[in-house]
Write a protein that holds these residues in place. Structure first.
Motif, PDB file in Angstrom:
ATOM      1  N   GLU A 169       0.952  -1.050   0.156  1.00 34.97           N
ATOM      2  CA  GLU A 169       0.034   0.090   0.062  1.00 34.97           C
ATOM      3  C   GLU A 169       0.943   1.268  -0.059  1.00 34.97           C
ATOM      4  O   GLU A 169       2.031   0.980   0.281  1.00 34.97           O
ATOM      5  N   PRO A 170       0.526   2.553  -0.662  1.00 37.47           N
ATOM      6  CA  PRO A 170       1.303   3.532  -0.398  1.00 37.47           C
ATOM      7  C   PRO A 170       2.088   3.810   0.708  1.00 37.47           C
ATOM      8  O   PRO A 170       3.022   4.154   0.890  1.00 37.47           O
ATOM      9  N   ASP A 171       1.229   3.881   1.836  1.00 41.05           N
ATOM     10  CA  ASP A 171       1.736   4.166   2.937  1.00 41.05           C
ATOM     11  C   ASP A 171       2.517   3.214   3.726  1.00 41.05           C
ATOM     12  O   ASP A 171       3.324   3.495   4.611  1.00 41.05           O
ATOM     13  N   GLU A 172       2.710   2.183   3.438  1.00 41.93           N
ATOM     14  CA  GLU A 172       3.651   1.093   3.651  1.00 41.93           C
ATOM     15  C   GLU A 172       4.966   1.333   2.854  1.00 41.93           C
ATOM     16  O   GLU A 172       6.194   1.001   3.406  1.00 41.93           O
ATOM     17  N   LEU A 173       5.065   1.979   1.686  1.00 38.83           N
ATOM     18  CA  LEU A 173       6.004   2.018   0.899  1.00 38.83           C
ATOM     19  C   LEU A 173       6.862   3.425   1.104  1.00 38.83           C
ATOM     20  O   LEU A 173       8.117   3.370   1.053  1.00 38.83           O
ATOM     21  N   LEU A 174       6.074   4.460   0.972  1.00 37.42           N
ATOM     22  CA  LEU A 174       6.585   5.867   0.848  1.00 37.42           C
ATOM     23  C   LEU A 174       6.601   6.320   2.245  1.00 37.42           C
ATOM     24  O   LEU A 174       5.849   6.531   2.866  1.00 37.42           O
ATOM     25  N   ASP A 175       7.682   7.123   2.291  1.00 36.33           N
ATOM     26  CA  ASP A 175       7.845   8.046   3.630  1.00 36.33           C
ATOM     27  C   ASP A 175       6.838   9.228   3.301  1.00 36.33           C
ATOM     28  O   ASP A 175       6.987   9.965   2.416  1.00 36.33           O
ATOM     29  N   SER A 176       5.982   9.550   4.495  1.00 34.85           N
ATOM     30  CA  SER A 176       4.847  10.565   3.942  1.00 34.85           C
ATOM     31  C   SER A 176       5.646  12.170   3.979  1.00 34.85           C
ATOM     32  O   SER A 176       5.074  12.992   3.282  1.00 34.85           O
ATOM     33  N   ASP A 177       6.870  12.176   4.440  1.00 38.12           N
ATOM     34  CA  ASP A 177       7.481  13.700   4.099  1.00 38.12           C
ATOM     35  C   ASP A 177       8.440  13.819   2.815  1.00 38.12           C
ATOM     36  O   ASP A 177       9.298  14.598   2.604  1.00 38.12           O
ATOM     37  N   SER A 178       8.297  12.819   2.067  1.00 39.08           N
ATOM     38  CA  SER A 178       9.371  12.551   0.692  1.00 39.08           C
ATOM     39  C   SER A 178       8.430  12.461  -0.617  1.00 39.08           C
ATOM     40  O   SER A 178       7.451  12.019  -0.596  1.00 39.08           O
ATOM     41  N   MET A 179       9.047  12.877  -1.665  1.00 41.12           N
ATOM     42  CA  MET A 179       8.636  12.780  -2.943  1.00 41.12           C
ATOM     43  C   MET A 179       9.596  11.657  -3.808  1.00 41.12           C
ATOM     44  O   MET A 179      10.879  11.830  -3.533  1.00 41.12           O
ATOM     45  N   TYR A 180       9.035  10.790  -4.478  1.00 43.80           N
ATOM     46  CA  TYR A 180       9.814   9.718  -5.187  1.00 43.80           C
ATOM     47  C   TYR A 180       9.666   9.930  -6.789  1.00 43.80           C
ATOM     48  O   TYR A 180       8.614  10.039  -7.065  1.00 43.80           O
ATOM     49  N   SER A 181      10.747   9.765  -7.607  1.00 43.56           N
ATOM     50  CA  SER A 181      10.575   9.475  -8.907  1.00 43.56           C
ATOM     51  C   SER A 181       9.851   8.205  -9.100  1.00 43.56           C
ATOM     52  O   SER A 181      10.070   7.237  -8.211  1.00 43.56           O
ATOM     53  N   VAL A 182       9.390   7.907 -10.555  1.00 47.38           N
ATOM     54  CA  VAL A 182       9.095   6.370 -10.525  1.00 47.38           C
ATOM     55  C   VAL A 182      10.145   5.380 -10.419  1.00 47.38           C
ATOM     56  O   VAL A 182       9.881   4.290 -10.234  1.00 47.38           O
ATOM     57  N   TYR A 183      11.308   5.937 -10.927  1.00 52.04           N
ATOM     58  CA  TYR A 183      12.622   4.856 -10.937  1.00 52.04           C
ATOM     59  C   TYR A 183      12.710   4.452  -9.296  1.00 52.04           C
ATOM     60  O   TYR A 183      13.217   3.456  -9.030  1.00 52.04           O
ATOM     61  N   GLU A 184      12.693   5.592  -8.484  1.00 52.85           N
ATOM     62  CA  GLU A 184      12.839   5.046  -6.925  1.00 52.85           C
ATOM     63  C   GLU A 184      11.742   4.522  -6.388  1.00 52.85           C
ATOM     64  O   GLU A 184      12.143   3.243  -5.927  1.00 52.85           O
ATOM     65  N   ILE A 185      10.444   4.605  -6.751  1.00 57.50           N
ATOM     66  CA  ILE A 185       9.223   3.672  -6.463  1.00 57.50           C
ATOM     67  C   ILE A 185       9.710   2.306  -6.978  1.00 57.50           C
ATOM     68  O   ILE A 185       9.342   1.036  -6.702  1.00 57.50           O
ATOM     69  N   ALA A 186       9.951   2.055  -8.339  1.00 59.95           N
ATOM     70  CA  ALA A 186      10.232   0.976  -8.809  1.00 59.95           C
ATOM     71  C   ALA A 186      11.357   0.102  -8.070  1.00 59.95           C
ATOM     72  O   ALA A 186      11.013  -1.168  -8.019  1.00 59.95           O
ATOM     73  N   ARG A 187      12.217   0.748  -7.572  1.00 58.20           N
ATOM     74  CA  ARG A 187      13.031   0.037  -6.630  1.00 58.20           C
ATOM     75  C   ARG A 187      12.647  -0.487  -5.396  1.00 58.20           C
ATOM     76  O   ARG A 187      12.756  -1.554  -4.856  1.00 58.20           O
ATOM     77  N   LEU A 188      11.912   0.585  -4.777  1.00 55.94           N
ATOM     78  CA  LEU A 188      11.407   0.320  -3.564  1.00 55.94           C
ATOM     79  C   LEU A 188      10.388  -1.006  -3.497  1.00 55.94           C
ATOM     80  O   LEU A 188      10.267  -1.717  -2.572  1.00 55.94           O
ATOM     81  N   LEU A 189       9.525  -0.843  -4.682  1.00 59.07           N
ATOM     82  CA  LEU A 189       8.532  -2.312  -4.779  1.00 59.07           C
ATOM     83  C   LEU A 189       9.209  -3.387  -4.761  1.00 59.07           C
ATOM     84  O   LEU A 189       8.526  -4.453  -4.449  1.00 59.07           O
ATOM     85  N   GLN A 190      10.368  -3.424  -5.263  1.00 57.03           N
ATOM     86  CA  GLN A 190      11.185  -4.828  -5.080  1.00 57.03           C
ATOM     87  C   GLN A 190      12.132  -4.743  -3.881  1.00 57.03           C
ATOM     88  O   GLN A 190      13.056  -5.684  -3.810  1.00 57.03           O
ATOM     89  N   GLY A 191      11.737  -4.038  -2.759  1.00 59.50           N
ATOM     90  CA  GLY A 191      12.725  -4.325  -1.770  1.00 59.50           C
ATOM     91  C   GLY A 191      14.037  -3.461  -1.693  1.00 59.50           C
ATOM     92  O   GLY A 191      14.791  -3.936  -0.750  1.00 59.50           O
ATOM     93  N   LEU A 192      14.378  -2.629  -2.834  1.00 63.85           N
ATOM     94  CA  LEU A 192      15.733  -2.180  -3.085  1.00 63.85           C
ATOM     95  C   LEU A 192      15.857  -0.703  -2.576  1.00 63.85           C
ATOM     96  O   LEU A 192      14.816  -0.241  -2.379  1.00 63.85           O
TER      97      LEU A 192
END
Length: 88
Positions: free
Chosen positions: A18-41
């Motif tokens: 879920e978005p709140d499980e993946l992203l820090d509420s005080d940060s903004m991420y590029s699609v490339y950073e989100i892609a890495r986070l979705l894979q646990g990187l």
């Protein structure tokens, strides 16, 4: 061509963050950073272009499905992607 499930050693649930499980509420991420986070990187992990392309195949639909929970910001320049963050 479809393959029988029996050909695979193990099957896993298709669970996504879920978005709140993946992203820090005080940060903004590029699609490339989100892609890495979705894979646990780490969002700054160095990966090859081919792997990044595959990860983007997961990240772009995830962003679209979760659009109601996200905000978007203009890119810092025309050469950079936009940024996404949690809607607060």
């Amino acid at each position: 061509m479809p393959r029988p499930k029996s050909e695979f050693e193990e099957l896993y649930p298709c669970d996504f963050y879920e978005p709140d499980e993946l992203l820090d509420s005080d940060s903004m991420y590029s699609v490339y950073e989100i892609a890495r986070l979705l894979q646990g990187l780490d969002p700054d992990a160095e990966i090859d272009v081919e792997t990044e392309d595959i990860l983007l195949d997961w990240a772009i639909p995830w962003i679209m499905v979760n659009a109601d929970d996200l905000v978007v910001a203009e890119p810092p320049s025309e050469e950079e992607p936009g940024y996404y963050g949690l809607k607060t």
